[in-house]
Design a protein around this motif. Structure first.
Motif, PDB file in Angstrom:
ATOM      1  N   THR A 116       0.772  -0.789   0.227  1.00 40.76           N
ATOM      2  CA  THR A 116       0.124   0.309   0.232  1.00 40.76           C
ATOM      3  C   THR A 116       1.035   1.038  -0.067  1.00 40.76           C
ATOM      4  O   THR A 116       2.174   1.261  -0.055  1.00 40.76           O
ATOM      5  CB  THR A 116      -0.932  -0.127   1.552  1.00 40.76           C
ATOM      6  OG1 THR A 116      -0.116  -0.304   2.264  1.00 40.76           O
ATOM      7  CG2 THR A 116      -1.590  -1.105   0.925  1.00 40.76           C
ATOM      8  N   THR A 117       0.738   2.582   0.339  1.00 44.74           N
ATOM      9  CA  THR A 117       0.798   3.586   0.300  1.00 44.74           C
ATOM     10  C   THR A 117       2.207   3.867   1.192  1.00 44.74           C
ATOM     11  O   THR A 117       2.046   2.841   2.942  1.00 44.74           O
ATOM     12  CB  THR A 117      -0.461   4.691   0.198  1.00 44.74           C
ATOM     13  OG1 THR A 117      -0.781   4.618   1.636  1.00 44.74           O
ATOM     14  CG2 THR A 117      -0.723   4.266  -0.622  1.00 44.74           C
ATOM     15  N   ASP A 118       3.279   4.420   1.267  1.00 44.25           N
ATOM     16  CA  ASP A 118       4.170   4.730   2.408  1.00 44.25           C
ATOM     17  C   ASP A 118       4.964   3.227   2.362  1.00 44.25           C
ATOM     18  O   ASP A 118       5.525   2.619   3.746  1.00 44.25           O
ATOM     19  CB  ASP A 118       3.742   5.552   3.617  1.00 44.25           C
ATOM     20  CG  ASP A 118       2.881   6.616   3.413  1.00 44.25           C
ATOM     21  OD1 ASP A 118       4.080   7.057   2.344  1.00 44.25           O
ATOM     22  OD2 ASP A 118       1.824   7.017   3.773  1.00 44.25           O
ATOM     23  N   ARG A 119       4.734   2.573   1.523  1.00 43.89           N
ATOM     24  CA  ARG A 119       5.800   1.421   1.686  1.00 43.89           C
ATOM     25  C   ARG A 119       5.098   0.556   2.528  1.00 43.89           C
ATOM     26  O   ARG A 119       6.077  -0.406   2.988  1.00 43.89           O
ATOM     27  CB  ARG A 119       7.383   1.366   1.487  1.00 43.89           C
ATOM     28  CG  ARG A 119       7.532   2.807   0.591  1.00 43.89           C
ATOM     29  CD  ARG A 119       9.144   2.911   0.847  1.00 43.89           C
ATOM     30  NE  ARG A 119      10.218   1.743   1.117  1.00 43.89           N
ATOM     31  CZ  ARG A 119      11.704   1.258   1.381  1.00 43.89           C
ATOM     32  NH1 ARG A 119      11.896   2.613   2.101  1.00 43.89           N
ATOM     33  NH2 ARG A 119      12.144   0.605   1.278  1.00 43.89           N
ATOM     34  N   ARG A 120       3.762   0.732   3.100  1.00 43.18           N
ATOM     35  CA  ARG A 120       3.445  -0.131   3.520  1.00 43.18           C
ATOM     36  C   ARG A 120       2.679  -2.018   3.130  1.00 43.18           C
ATOM     37  O   ARG A 120       2.225  -1.148   2.137  1.00 43.18           O
ATOM     38  CB  ARG A 120       2.391   0.268   4.415  1.00 43.18           C
ATOM     39  CG  ARG A 120       2.298   1.448   5.276  1.00 43.18           C
ATOM     40  CD  ARG A 120       1.345   1.713   6.284  1.00 43.18           C
ATOM     41  NE  ARG A 120       0.966   3.132   5.830  1.00 43.18           N
ATOM     42  CZ  ARG A 120       0.055   3.743   5.843  1.00 43.18           C
ATOM     43  NH1 ARG A 120      -1.110   3.368   6.969  1.00 43.18           N
ATOM     44  NH2 ARG A 120      -0.011   5.185   5.227  1.00 43.18           N
ATOM     45  N   VAL A 121       2.901  -2.733   3.619  1.00 44.93           N
ATOM     46  CA  VAL A 121       2.792  -4.039   3.464  1.00 44.93           C
ATOM     47  C   VAL A 121       1.177  -4.397   4.362  1.00 44.93           C
ATOM     48  O   VAL A 121       1.847  -4.531   5.821  1.00 44.93           O
ATOM     49  CB  VAL A 121       3.806  -5.234   3.912  1.00 44.93           C
ATOM     50  CG1 VAL A 121       3.489  -6.043   2.908  1.00 44.93           C
ATOM     51  CG2 VAL A 121       4.666  -4.244   2.128  1.00 44.93           C
ATOM     52  N   ARG A 122       0.522  -4.957   3.681  1.00 42.76           N
ATOM     53  CA  ARG A 122      -0.749  -6.203   4.824  1.00 42.76           C
ATOM     54  C   ARG A 122      -0.477  -6.937   4.264  1.00 42.76           C
ATOM     55  O   ARG A 122      -0.248  -7.585   2.719  1.00 42.76           O
ATOM     56  CB  ARG A 122      -2.058  -5.373   4.222  1.00 42.76           C
ATOM     57  CG  ARG A 122      -2.128  -3.993   4.389  1.00 42.76           C
ATOM     58  CD  ARG A 122      -3.528  -3.175   4.464  1.00 42.76           C
ATOM     59  NE  ARG A 122      -3.704  -1.483   5.355  1.00 42.76           N
ATOM     60  CZ  ARG A 122      -4.044  -0.901   4.033  1.00 42.76           C
ATOM     61  NH1 ARG A 122      -4.687  -1.209   3.492  1.00 42.76           N
ATOM     62  NH2 ARG A 122      -4.542   0.415   4.606  1.00 42.76           N
ATOM     63  N   VAL A 123      -0.602  -8.076   5.511  1.00 40.54           N
ATOM     64  CA  VAL A 123      -0.789  -9.239   4.772  1.00 40.54           C
ATOM     65  C   VAL A 123      -2.035  -9.867   5.124  1.00 40.54           C
ATOM     66  O   VAL A 123      -3.233 -10.033   6.219  1.00 40.54           O
ATOM     67  CB  VAL A 123       0.051  -9.644   5.927  1.00 40.54           C
ATOM     68  CG1 VAL A 123      -0.361 -11.060   5.442  1.00 40.54           C
ATOM     69  CG2 VAL A 123       1.950  -9.769   5.218  1.00 40.54           C
ATOM     70  N   ARG A 124      -3.477 -10.679   4.661  1.00 38.89           N
ATOM     71  CA  ARG A 124      -4.250 -11.147   4.788  1.00 38.89           C
ATOM     72  C   ARG A 124      -4.634 -12.913   4.964  1.00 38.89           C
ATOM     73  O   ARG A 124      -3.745 -13.857   3.960  1.00 38.89           O
ATOM     74  CB  ARG A 124      -5.912 -10.618   3.798  1.00 38.89           C
ATOM     75  CG  ARG A 124      -6.387  -9.731   4.435  1.00 38.89           C
ATOM     76  CD  ARG A 124      -7.353  -9.133   3.268  1.00 38.89           C
ATOM     77  NE  ARG A 124      -7.012  -7.869   2.643  1.00 38.89           N
ATOM     78  CZ  ARG A 124      -6.583  -7.180   1.784  1.00 38.89           C
ATOM     79  NH1 ARG A 124      -7.705  -8.272   1.021  1.00 38.89           N
ATOM     80  NH2 ARG A 124      -6.429  -6.072   0.966  1.00 38.89           N
ATOM     81  N   ILE A 125      -4.661 -13.552   6.372  1.00 44.63           N
ATOM     82  CA  ILE A 125      -5.179 -14.629   5.457  1.00 44.63           C
ATOM     83  C   ILE A 125      -6.105 -15.059   4.744  1.00 44.63           C
ATOM     84  O   ILE A 125      -7.778 -14.992   5.071  1.00 44.63           O
ATOM     85  CB  ILE A 125      -5.449 -15.657   7.492  1.00 44.63           C
ATOM     86  CG1 ILE A 125      -3.865 -15.083   8.205  1.00 44.63           C
ATOM     87  CG2 ILE A 125      -5.783 -16.736   7.801  1.00 44.63           C
ATOM     88  CD1 ILE A 125      -4.663 -15.567   9.481  1.00 44.63           C
TER      89      ILE A 125
END
Length: 139
Positions: A116-125
């Motif tokens: 996502t924005t600002d080099r963020r990483v989201r992880v979903r199961i």
């Protein structure tokens, strides 16, 4: 993959005699039992389908085991769990909960990564079971 939710989840599956002993313990503590089932064991799915009503009036472990076995017969390819409630706090509090039946094959989960924005990483199961329609998730 083996789903690990509730008490005893890292142990081998309990026998009916061991389940009866746990039911007797719960009833001895004054905790009424209930039976639930699902074909979506996602960790955030806390609302499984309830088999009948909670058994507030049963004092004999055989009655609870009978209802548990009826649920197993009706849903042989689903997860089935037993819950025991402690009402001492003035609300419905789960004192004991454990899985008593699993499908023959547990497909498990995958992690979905999203940048996502600002080099963020989201992880979903994501459970593999959800790739199939409800009621057909386990063979």
């Amino acid at each position: 993959m083996r789903i690990t939710q509730g008490t005893f989840s890292y142990l081998p599956d309990l026998t009916d005699e061991e389940i009866t002993a746990q039911i007797a313990y719960a009833l001895g503590q004054g905790w009424p039992c209930s039976v639930e089932f699902t074909d979506d064991p996602h960790p955030r799915n806390s609302y499984w389908e309830m088999w009948g009503l909670p058994m507030f009036d049963l004092a004999d472990p055989a009655g609870v085991l009978y209802e548990l076995n009826e649920c197993r017969k009706a849903y042989p390819g689903h997860y089935v769990r037993l819950n025991a409630y402690d009402a001492r706090y003035g609300r419905q509090t789960t004192a004991l909960s454990f899985i008593v039946q699993r499908p023959d094959a547990e497909p498990g989960f995958r992690l979905e990564r999203e940048e996502t924005t600002d080099r963020r990483v989201r992880v979903r199961i994501h459970p593999y079971a959800l790739d199939r329609p409800q009621g057909e998730r386990y063979p």
